[in-house]
Design a protein around this motif. Structure first.
Motif, short mmCIF file in Angstrom:
data_model
loop_
_atom_site.label_atom_id
_atom_site.label_comp_id
_atom_site.label_asym_id
_atom_site.label_seq_id
_atom_site.Cartn_x
_atom_site.Cartn_y
_atom_site.Cartn_z
N VAL A 52 -6.91 0.18 6.28
CA VAL A 52 -5.47 -0.43 6.37
C VAL A 52 -5.80 -2.00 7.19
O VAL A 52 -5.19 -2.90 6.86
CB VAL A 52 -4.54 0.31 6.73
CG1 VAL A 52 -3.14 -0.64 6.88
CG2 VAL A 52 -4.23 1.51 5.89
N TYR A 65 -0.83 2.82 12.02
CA TYR A 65 -0.78 2.59 10.78
C TYR A 65 0.25 1.06 10.94
O TYR A 65 0.20 -0.01 10.13
CB TYR A 65 -0.22 3.51 9.98
CG TYR A 65 -1.23 4.43 9.48
CD1 TYR A 65 -2.38 3.82 8.61
CD2 TYR A 65 -1.38 5.56 9.84
CE1 TYR A 65 -3.22 4.72 8.15
CE2 TYR A 65 -2.33 6.32 9.55
CZ TYR A 65 -3.35 6.12 8.53
OH TYR A 65 -4.27 6.68 8.29
N LEU A 77 0.89 -1.26 0.03
CA LEU A 77 -0.10 0.00 -0.21
C LEU A 77 0.82 1.22 0.03
O LEU A 77 2.19 1.16 0.35
CB LEU A 77 -0.89 0.20 1.36
CG LEU A 77 -1.86 -1.14 1.53
CD1 LEU A 77 -2.56 -0.82 2.64
CD2 LEU A 77 -2.92 -1.20 0.18
N GLU A 78 0.20 2.53 -0.28
CA GLU A 78 0.96 3.62 -0.35
C GLU A 78 0.11 4.75 0.43
O GLU A 78 -1.02 5.12 -0.14
CB GLU A 78 1.33 4.18 -1.75
CG GLU A 78 1.93 5.14 -1.82
CD GLU A 78 2.37 5.96 -3.38
OE1 GLU A 78 2.85 4.64 -4.08
OE2 GLU A 78 2.32 6.81 -3.66
N ASN A 79 0.83 5.43 1.42
CA ASN A 79 0.08 6.55 2.27
C ASN A 79 0.78 7.45 2.93
O ASN A 79 1.82 7.45 3.58
CB ASN A 79 -0.84 5.62 3.36
CG ASN A 79 -2.02 6.31 3.96
OD1 ASN A 79 -2.38 7.19 3.37
ND2 ASN A 79 -2.49 5.91 5.14
N GLY A 132 4.94 4.35 3.37
CA GLY A 132 4.56 5.38 4.27
C GLY A 132 5.56 6.68 4.01
O GLY A 132 5.76 7.21 4.87
N THR A 141 0.74 -3.73 9.72
CA THR A 141 1.81 -4.05 8.62
C THR A 141 2.90 -5.13 9.18
O THR A 141 3.00 -5.02 10.14
CB THR A 141 2.56 -2.63 7.85
OG1 THR A 141 3.47 -2.20 9.03
CG2 THR A 141 1.55 -1.68 7.66
N ILE A 155 3.88 9.11 5.36
CA ILE A 155 2.65 8.59 6.55
C ILE A 155 2.45 9.66 7.56
O ILE A 155 1.24 9.75 8.01
CB ILE A 155 3.36 7.26 7.04
CG1 ILE A 155 1.90 6.63 7.88
CG2 ILE A 155 4.42 7.57 7.93
CD1 ILE A 155 0.83 6.12 7.16
N LEU A 171 3.88 -1.62 3.85
CA LEU A 171 3.24 0.05 3.55
C LEU A 171 4.68 1.00 3.05
O LEU A 171 5.38 1.15 3.86
CB LEU A 171 2.69 0.53 5.08
CG LEU A 171 2.18 1.98 5.04
CD1 LEU A 171 0.92 2.30 3.64
CD2 LEU A 171 1.61 2.23 6.22
N MET A 198 7.09 -1.35 7.11
CA MET A 198 6.59 -0.23 6.47
C MET A 198 8.16 0.63 6.47
O MET A 198 8.98 0.62 7.21
CB MET A 198 5.68 0.52 7.06
CG MET A 198 6.03 1.10 8.47
SD MET A 198 4.67 2.19 9.36
CE MET A 198 4.84 3.65 8.43
#
Ligand code: PLP
Length: 352
Positions: free
Chosen positions: A155, A190, A138-140, A173, A194, A176, A171, A197
């Motif tokens: 998430v 977050y 994922l990308e956040n 992040g 995961t 983030i 992730l 990250m």
């Protein structure tokens, strides 16, 4: 001419006087041997903040992503990610070149946000056994969709699907902390969802160089080995870690200002060039401007804005601006003046 207002990225920011002082006076060792005390302090701080057992300080976010993929994925297998994710779309095909990893791209219906349902569908058994998925990434915040934010609940739902399939969840992040400002969640909230990250110190947090990769002890031990393999085992990196520590301690509290400035900028550009941006879709510090409806190629806009002292970049078919620590109210005013002048030069935009 004054220094240009540089909005090409949040990576262009310059280290503060306090960072320069911390760098000049840092206690250092040789990080290859693991005995740089300032690097070790930064790694401990990152582990503590994220609630993960261990952390590694690496030169770039790209190296964090690529080392993580090389450990969590296998040659000939795939990684599920959003179709425009940085890890798959912006890292010069390094996963293919360095680790033989392919991507299974899922286009997000809304602003870069993958959903648990989408991932569950993608993980349904493949009757022909052609594809093996090793992990979900994922990308956040999500860069390509304008810094959009995934809430912790989504998430968590994705993490649950991954657990059901015995897959790690990674992730990216890079930004983030910008997501945390919007959701009110902590980075640990977050990180808890995961397997591993990363986050960047060199973007909104304002450090000159460096990113952190966090995970369990076994994972980070392997990251340290691959840091050598990938050519990233630096020596007296404590000079950079000293700036990183300040970035981590002081950077996050300032990000709300970048978001407010991005919103002001978006509102101003929307007034000057109606239809080019929707300010309501600028949740963090990244703005994409669509000038297609206003004639003239992207390069022409970039060149003319630069001539007015405003640096922007192009991503795909749009112009991008990113607010950061060196951008205050005055720079936003100056940037909008540049947009106004160029719109008038090109005979487009609002005449008001
Ligand atoms: C979402 C995202 N991930 C990863 C990276 C890579 O970071 P770096 O430039 O430090 O390699 C970037 C860089 O802009 C990014 O925007």
């Amino acid at each position: 001419m004054d220094a240009p207002v540089d909005l090409r990225s949040d990576t262009v920011s310059r280290p503060s006087a306090a960072m320069r002082h911390a760098m000049a006076t840092a206690e250092v060792g040789d990080d290859w041997y693991g005995d740089d005390p300032t690097v070790n302090r930064l790694q401990d701080l990152a582990a503590e903040l994220t609630g993960k057992p261990a952390a590694a300080f690496l030169p770039t976010g790209t190296m964090c992503n690529q080392i993580a993929l090389s450990i969590l994925g296998r040659t000939g297998h795939s990684v599920i990610c959003e179709a425009t994710a940085h890890i798959g779309d912006n890292e010069a095909a390094s996963s293919a070149a360095l680790s033989g990893i392919a991507f299974h791209y899922l286009p997000a219906a809304d602003a870069g946000a993958l959903t648990a349902d989408q991932i569950a569908t993608a993980l349904e058994p493949d009757p022909y056994h052609v594809e093996v998925v090793d992990l979900v990434a994922l990308e956040n915040t999500h860069q390509a969709s304008g810094g959009s934010v995934l809430p912790v609940a989504e998430v968590r739902a994705i993490s649950k699907i991954c657990a059901e399939h015995n897959l790690p969840l990674y992730l990216d992040g890079a930004r983030i902390f910008n997501a945390c400002v919007v959701t009110g969640a902590s980075i640990a909230d977050y990180a808890a969802e995961t397997t591993a990250m990363m986050f960047c110190l060199s973007k909104g947090l304002g450090a000159p160089i460096g990113s952190m990769l966090v995970g369990d002890t076994e994972f980070i031990t392997e990251v340290r080995r691959r840091k050598i393999l990938f050519g990233g085992a630096w020596r007296q990196a404590g000079f950079l870690a000293a700036a990183g520590i300040l970035a981590l301690q002081e950077g996050p509290d300032r990000l709300a200002e970048d978001h407010a400035n991005a919103r002001r900028l978006a509102e101003g550009v929307a007034e000057i060039l109606p239809g080019s941006i929707d300010p309501a879709r600028v949740p963090t510090n990244i703005l994409f401007i669509d000038v297609a409806g206003h004639g003239h190629g992207l390069r022409e806009w970039v060149r003319r804005l630069a001539a007015q002292g405003l640096l922007v970049t192009t991503i795909g078919s749009r112009l991008r601006m990113v607010t950061h620590v060196n951008i205050g109210r005055q720079q936003i005013t100056d940037a909008l003046a540049a947009w106004r002048t160029v719109a008038a030069e090109l005979g487009t935009g609002s005449k008001g």
